[in-house]
Write a protein that holds these residues in place. Structure first.
Motif, PDB file in Angstrom:
ATOM      1  N   LYS A  95      -6.376 -18.293 -27.018  1.00 41.69           N
ATOM      2  CA  LYS A  95      -6.147 -16.988 -25.942  1.00 41.69           C
ATOM      3  C   LYS A  95      -6.383 -15.667 -26.710  1.00 41.69           C
ATOM      4  O   LYS A  95      -6.776 -14.824 -26.102  1.00 41.69           O
ATOM      5  N   SER A  99      -8.980 -12.895 -26.194  1.00 40.81           N
ATOM      6  CA  SER A  99      -8.743 -11.731 -25.553  1.00 40.81           C
ATOM      7  C   SER A  99      -9.015 -10.382 -26.579  1.00 40.81           C
ATOM      8  O   SER A  99      -9.732  -9.567 -26.122  1.00 40.81           O
ATOM      9  N   ALA A 100      -8.859 -10.568 -27.841  1.00 41.85           N
ATOM     10  CA  ALA A 100      -9.281  -9.551 -28.765  1.00 41.85           C
ATOM     11  C   ALA A 100     -10.585  -9.271 -28.608  1.00 41.85           C
ATOM     12  O   ALA A 100     -11.123  -8.171 -28.820  1.00 41.85           O
ATOM     13  N   THR A 102     -12.946 -10.171 -26.404  1.00 41.01           N
ATOM     14  CA  THR A 102     -13.032  -9.555 -25.032  1.00 41.01           C
ATOM     15  C   THR A 102     -12.731  -8.151 -24.937  1.00 41.01           C
ATOM     16  O   THR A 102     -13.507  -7.668 -24.222  1.00 41.01           O
ATOM     17  N   ASP A 103     -11.646  -7.650 -25.322  1.00 38.59           N
ATOM     18  CA  ASP A 103     -11.211  -6.230 -25.142  1.00 38.59           C
ATOM     19  C   ASP A 103     -12.186  -5.256 -26.131  1.00 38.59           C
ATOM     20  O   ASP A 103     -12.513  -4.049 -25.587  1.00 38.59           O
ATOM     21  N   THR A 104     -12.725  -5.719 -27.277  1.00 38.28           N
ATOM     22  CA  THR A 104     -13.334  -5.383 -28.087  1.00 38.28           C
ATOM     23  C   THR A 104     -14.968  -4.982 -27.311  1.00 38.28           C
ATOM     24  O   THR A 104     -15.372  -3.755 -27.447  1.00 38.28           O
ATOM     25  N   ILE A 106     -15.335  -4.970 -24.112  1.00 39.45           N
ATOM     26  CA  ILE A 106     -15.153  -4.286 -22.953  1.00 39.45           C
ATOM     27  C   ILE A 106     -15.085  -2.679 -23.414  1.00 39.45           C
ATOM     28  O   ILE A 106     -15.723  -1.818 -22.793  1.00 39.45           O
ATOM     29  N   VAL A 107     -14.344  -2.340 -24.488  1.00 34.98           N
ATOM     30  CA  VAL A 107     -14.285  -1.212 -25.218  1.00 34.98           C
ATOM     31  C   VAL A 107     -15.916  -0.335 -25.622  1.00 34.98           C
ATOM     32  O   VAL A 107     -16.224   0.665 -25.306  1.00 34.98           O
ATOM     33  N   THR A 111     -17.641   2.536 -23.549  1.00 36.38           N
ATOM     34  CA  THR A 111     -18.087   3.642 -24.448  1.00 36.38           C
ATOM     35  C   THR A 111     -19.446   4.074 -24.146  1.00 36.38           C
ATOM     36  O   THR A 111     -19.938   5.059 -23.956  1.00 36.38           O
TER      37      THR A 111
END
Length: 290
Positions: A95, A99-100, A102-104, A106-107, A111
Motif C-alpha cells: 500500500k 500510494s507513493a 500514485t501521488d507522484t 498525480i503531481v 503540474t
C-alpha cells in the motif's frame, strides 16, 4: 513557462519540456544513487567482519561506545531473531509503494494541467470579481503570482549553492559518493528549516566511515552553513526578490513550519509577500484616506 511563451514557444511544447526536465532530474538522481547503493551493499557484506572486529576493540572510540551501550549484542540479537513476515505487513508495504507511485503520478498530471491551463484558470478567477474592481485585482494577482515564481527560482538557486558547497567539502576530504550526497543535500534543501538539517545528519553519518574527526568537522560545517543560509542567503536572495524584510522572512518560515510543518515552511514566504502586497496596495491607502 512564461519565459518560453514570451520567446514564441507553443505552450504544449513548453509543458512537454518542463515535464522532461523534471523526469531528467529524477532519473539522474536515481542513476547516481542506485549503482553506489548496490556497490556499498556488497562492500558492507565483504567488510562486515572487519567492522565487527574494530567495533569490539576496547581502545577505539566505537569500541568504547559499544562497551557502554552494547550495540553489538543488540545487533546480534536482532539478526538471530527469526523474521516475522505476515500478510498484513506485506499489504502495508504494498500500500505504501502504491500510494507513493500514485501521488507522484498525480503531481505530474496536475503540474502538466496547471502549466497548460494557467492563463485560462487565471482569467476565470478574475472574472469572478466585480467588473469595477477587476483591474485592481488583476494587477495585485499578477504581482502575487510573479512573486511566487521568483520565490521558487530563488529557492532553487539556494539549493544549488548548498549542493555545490557540499560537493566541494566532500571532495576536499575524499569522502565516498560525494556526487550522490551533494544531490541529496540539494534536494533536501528545497524544504525550509528541516531539509538541510536532515541532509547534514545523513552526510555526517557517511563521513563517520572515514574518520571521527571528519564527522565532527562535517557537523560543524553544516551548522555554519545552516546559519549562513537562514540569516544571509534566504533574506538576500529570496527576501529581496519577493521584497519581504529579512526579519519577516525568518519569522514567516518559523511560524509556517510551526503551524503546518513542511508545507507551511514551503509556502510561508510567498504568503508573507502576498499579505504585504495586499496591505500596501489596499489597507494602507484606505487608512490614509480615513
Amino acid at each position: 513557462m512564461s519565459w518560453l511563451v514570451e520567446h514564441r514557444w507553443p505552450r504544449w511544447a513548453g509543458v512537454v519540456l518542463m515535464l522532461l526536465l523534471i523526469l531528467c532530474v529524477v532519473g539522474g538522481f536515481l542513476a547516481a544513487a542506485i549503482p553506489p547503493l548496490i556497490t556499498q551493499r556488497q562492500q558492507l557484506i565483504d567488510n562486515a567482519p572487519t567492522y565487527l572486529q574494530h567495533a569490539q576493540a576496547h581502545n577505539s572510540f566505537i569500541g568504547r561506545l559499544n562497551n557502554r551501550f552494547h550495540f553489538i549484542d543488540k545487533l546480534r540479537a536482532a539478526v538471530a531473531a527469526p523474521p516475522s513476515v505476515s500478510v498484513d505487513g506485506i499489504l502495508v508495504a504494498g500500500k505504501a509503494v502504491f500510494s507513493a507511485l500514485t501521488d507522484t503520478l498525480i503531481v505530474l498530471v496536475l503540474t502538466a494541467y496547471l502549466l497548460a491551463d494557467m492563463p485560462r484558470i487565471r482569467t476565470l478567477a478574475y472574472r469572478m470579481v466585480p467588473h469595477t474592481r477587476r483591474p485592481r485585482v488583476i494587477l495585485i494577482g499578477d504581482e502575487i503570482l510573479a512573486k511566487v515564481g521568483v520565490y521558487v527560482l530563488g529557492n532553487l538557486i539556494i539549493s544549488v549553492i548548498a549542493g555545490g558547497l557540499t560537493f566541494a567539502w566532500l571532495m576536499a576530504f575524499s569522502v565516498p559518493y560525494a556526487l550522490l550526497l551533494s544531490l541529496m543535500v540539494a534536494l533536501f534543501d528545497l524544504i525550509p528549516v528541516a531539509g538541510s538539517t536532515i541532509a547534514g545528519v545523513i552526510v555526517a553519518a557517511v563521513t563517520l566511515t572515514v574518520s571521527v574527526p571528519l564527522c565532527v568537522d562535517t557537523i560543524a560545517y553544516f551548522i555554519i552553513y545552516r546559519l549562513l543560509e537562514d540569516y544571509y542567503l534566504i533574506p538576500r536572495i529570496i527576501g529581496r526578490a519577493v521584497k519581504v524584510p529579512a526579519l519577516l522572512t525568518i519569522v514567516a518560515v518559523l511560524v509556517g513550519g510551526a503551524l503546518l510543518g513542511v508545507i507551511g515552511a514551503l509556502v510561508a514566504i510567498p504568503v508573507a509577500a502576498a499579505v504585504l502586497l495586499i496591505i500596501r496596495e489596499i489597507l494602507i491607502p484606505r487608512l490614509d484616506e480615513a
